[in-house]
Structure formats: structure tokens, C-alpha cells
Write an enzyme that holds these catalytic residues in place. Structure first.
Site: not given
Lengths: 119, 199
Positions: B179, A71-73
């Protein structure tokens, strides 16, 4: 469990479990989006947003309700080399702003901090 | 893809960048906004002149007025794009999202032993492949919401930087990395579709 020495004596104080990202451990005080300033913030959020990155730069750890190793976190925590536990399901409901906690990335556990304050 | 980007779209793009990069250094925000846009307007200066953005203690912030304008224009854009079409497009995004996050995560976990740059070349090769597919997907979206063309340019630039050997261009949060741009685009996409994060 393969807890690091710092976390090994705290198993009785487990508050949350989830997926740990990386190998960092950190202690600090629970902070949420609107109140991310203060000493050693442990940023707690349901799911991170790009708007949180500024606050994460100041944080010692991040704990989320949702998410997995990709995930992004998790990506951001690896970049910042901070402790991270994702996918705890209910961190935002269980943890209280200002609460002293210890975050173990190795095992994906959030503990109540010993002696009530980060070392 | 060439699309007409109106002054309103450009202004909304600027406000979106300022909003997403809250708390990040002003120089980074200005650099991202300053990427070449098809339109002629100096929208960044316009946004400040109109009182939509202001300099905070360390970075640019949206003012209350800016937030109100941003919310109003986002709603206008959402209605123009159309909910059902957008829901389908978000669905088709998931495969690209999974691929990009898998590549970036894998790179992060292998880069400590990347003295010869092999892992960087691998992630660049992987991202280049998914980038081609993403471009088609993004072109379709840009036809409906021209503002999203900005993400296409930013993704292409970060990928080019990574291909030139800049390892921070993959996932660093302190640069406009692949990202970081992807994360902002993902968030923007969900907002445009009216989907709360996590659902």
C-alpha cells in the site's frame, strides 16, 4: 447515534461529521501539514499525501475533507490505530490550527473538546 | 519491461523517494533507494554531493536546491510524456486503484482474526491477480517514463514478502509495503499528469 461514553455528553458541540474509520476516539489540538509538531496533534488535511505519513506517526488523529472508508488516509489510520474521520467536506475550512478537538471514529464526528484541552 | 533509465531519471527517482518519505527513518529511505536499478550510477551519493538531499534531525530531506531541481525535472518529464496520453493513462489507473484499496482495506478489517494466516493468503491472492494487470499498465507507463520501473520492482518485492508470510508487507507504514508503494505511485502519477489530488 452509538457514541462511546467519552463522547456521549458532547453532542451539543459537534463541529463536523464525516465517515469514521475504526473505533478509536482521541482528543488533541488541530495541526496542519506545516505545523504538525506540538502536543497531541490532530492532523487536518484536504487529502493525505505520502509526505504526510511522517507527521501522522506523531498524530493522535487524522481528519480529512475528502475520502471514504477505502481512501489512503483510512488505510494509514488503521495501520497506526489512530482516530480518523474522513470525508468531512470542509474540515480545513472549519477547524483552526491549535483548536482543541475530540475525534470520534465510531460515529465519524469531530467535537469541540470539553474544557478546552485534551484529557 | 526493459527501458533505458538515464542518470537524470535515476536522480529524479531518488529525489522523489526522499520527498515522499519525508519524516520516515533514514534507514528505510536508503533501503528503498538501494533497490537494484538498471543504471550504474550511484545516484544517491550524487544527490547528496550535489546538495540536493541532506540528513535532517531524524530523516533525509530535500534541500531547497533539491526541491528546485526536482520541480524543474518533473516539468521536463511531464512535457516529454505528454498531457493527453497521460490523462488517458490516469483514467485507466482508476480501476486498479479501486481494486487494490478494496483488497487492502478488507484485509485490515479482517486480520485480527487471522491466527492461521488465511486472511493474509487471501489478500496475497487478490493482490497477485491485480498485480498482473497493474504490471501491464505500469509497463506501458514505464516505456514513456522509465523512472516508474522503480515502483514495479518495489511492488513485486512487497508482494513477494507478503506471500512469504510477512503481514506488514501489505499495508504497514513503517515498511515499504504494497500500500505504501502504491500510495507513492498514485501521488507520483497525479503529479506527472498535472492533476491536483482529489480531482
Amino acid at each position: 447515534m452509538l457514541l462511546c461514553a467519552r463522547c456521549a455528553d458532547r453532542v451539543a458541540r459537534i463541529l463536523l461529521t464525516g465517515t469514521g474509520v475504526g473505533v478509536q476516539c482521541a482528543e488533541g489540538f488541530v495541526a496542519v501539514r506545516a505545523e504538525s509538531s506540538g502536543t497531541a496533534p490532530v492532523f487536518v488535511v484536504a487529502m493525505t499525501s505520502p509526505e504526510d505519513i511522517g507527521a501522522l506517526l506523531e498524530s493522535v488523529a487524522v481528519v480529512t475533507d475528502q475520502g471514504d472508508l477505502m481512501c489512503h488516509a483510512a488505510v494509514i489510520a488503521r495501520e497506526l490505530d489512530i482516530a480518523c474521520v474522513v470525508g468531512t467536506k470542509d474540515a480545513t475550512a472549519v477547524l483552526i490550527v491549535g483548536q482543541p478537538v475530540s475525534v470520534c471514529s465510531r460515529e465519524g464526528i469531530v467535537f469541540e473538546a470539553l474544557k478546552g484541552a485534551p484529557s | 519491461v526493459t527501458t533505458d533509465v538515464s542518470d537524470l531519471d535515476e536522480l529524479l527517482m531518488v529525489l522523489q523517494v526522499v520527498k515522499m518519505k519525508r519524516g520516515m527513518p533514514s534507514a528505510l529511505v536508503e533501503r528503498v533507494i538501494g533497490l537494484p536499478m538498471p543504471g550504474p550510477a550511484d545516484v544517491y551519493r550524487t544527490a547528496i554531493a550535489k546538495g540536493y538531499c541532506a540528513s535532517g534531525p531524524t530523516s533525509l530531506v530535500l534541500t531547497e536546491q533539491g526541491h528546485a531541481y526536482w520541480a524543474r525535472e518533473r516539468e521536463r518529464e511531464r512535457e516529454a510524456v505528454g498531457g493527453p496520453w497521460m490523462s488517458r493513462h490516469v483514467e485507466s489507473f482508476q480501476q486498479h486503484n479501486y481494486a487494490v484499496k478494496a483488497l487492502v482495506s478488507s484485509y485490515q478489517q479482517s486480520r485480527n482474526s487471522d491466527a492461521d494466516g488465511l486472511q493474509l493468503r487471501r489478500v496475497v491472492a487478490g493482490l497477485s491477480k491485480t498485480h498482473v494487470q497493474t504490471q501491464r499498465w505500469l509497463d506501458t507507463l514505464t516505456m514513456k517514463a522509465p523512472r516508474f520501473g522503480h515502483y514495479e520492482r518495489r511492488l513485486a518485492l512487497s508482494l513477494a514478502n507478503a506471500a512469504d508470510g510477512d503481514s506488514t508487507a501489505v499495508a504497514s507504514v513503517l515498511t515499504d509495503s504494497y500500500h505504501t508503494v502504491w500510495f507513492e505511485m498514485h501521488e507520483d502519477l497525479l503529479m506527472l499528469a498535472g492533476i491536483p489530488r482529489g480531482e
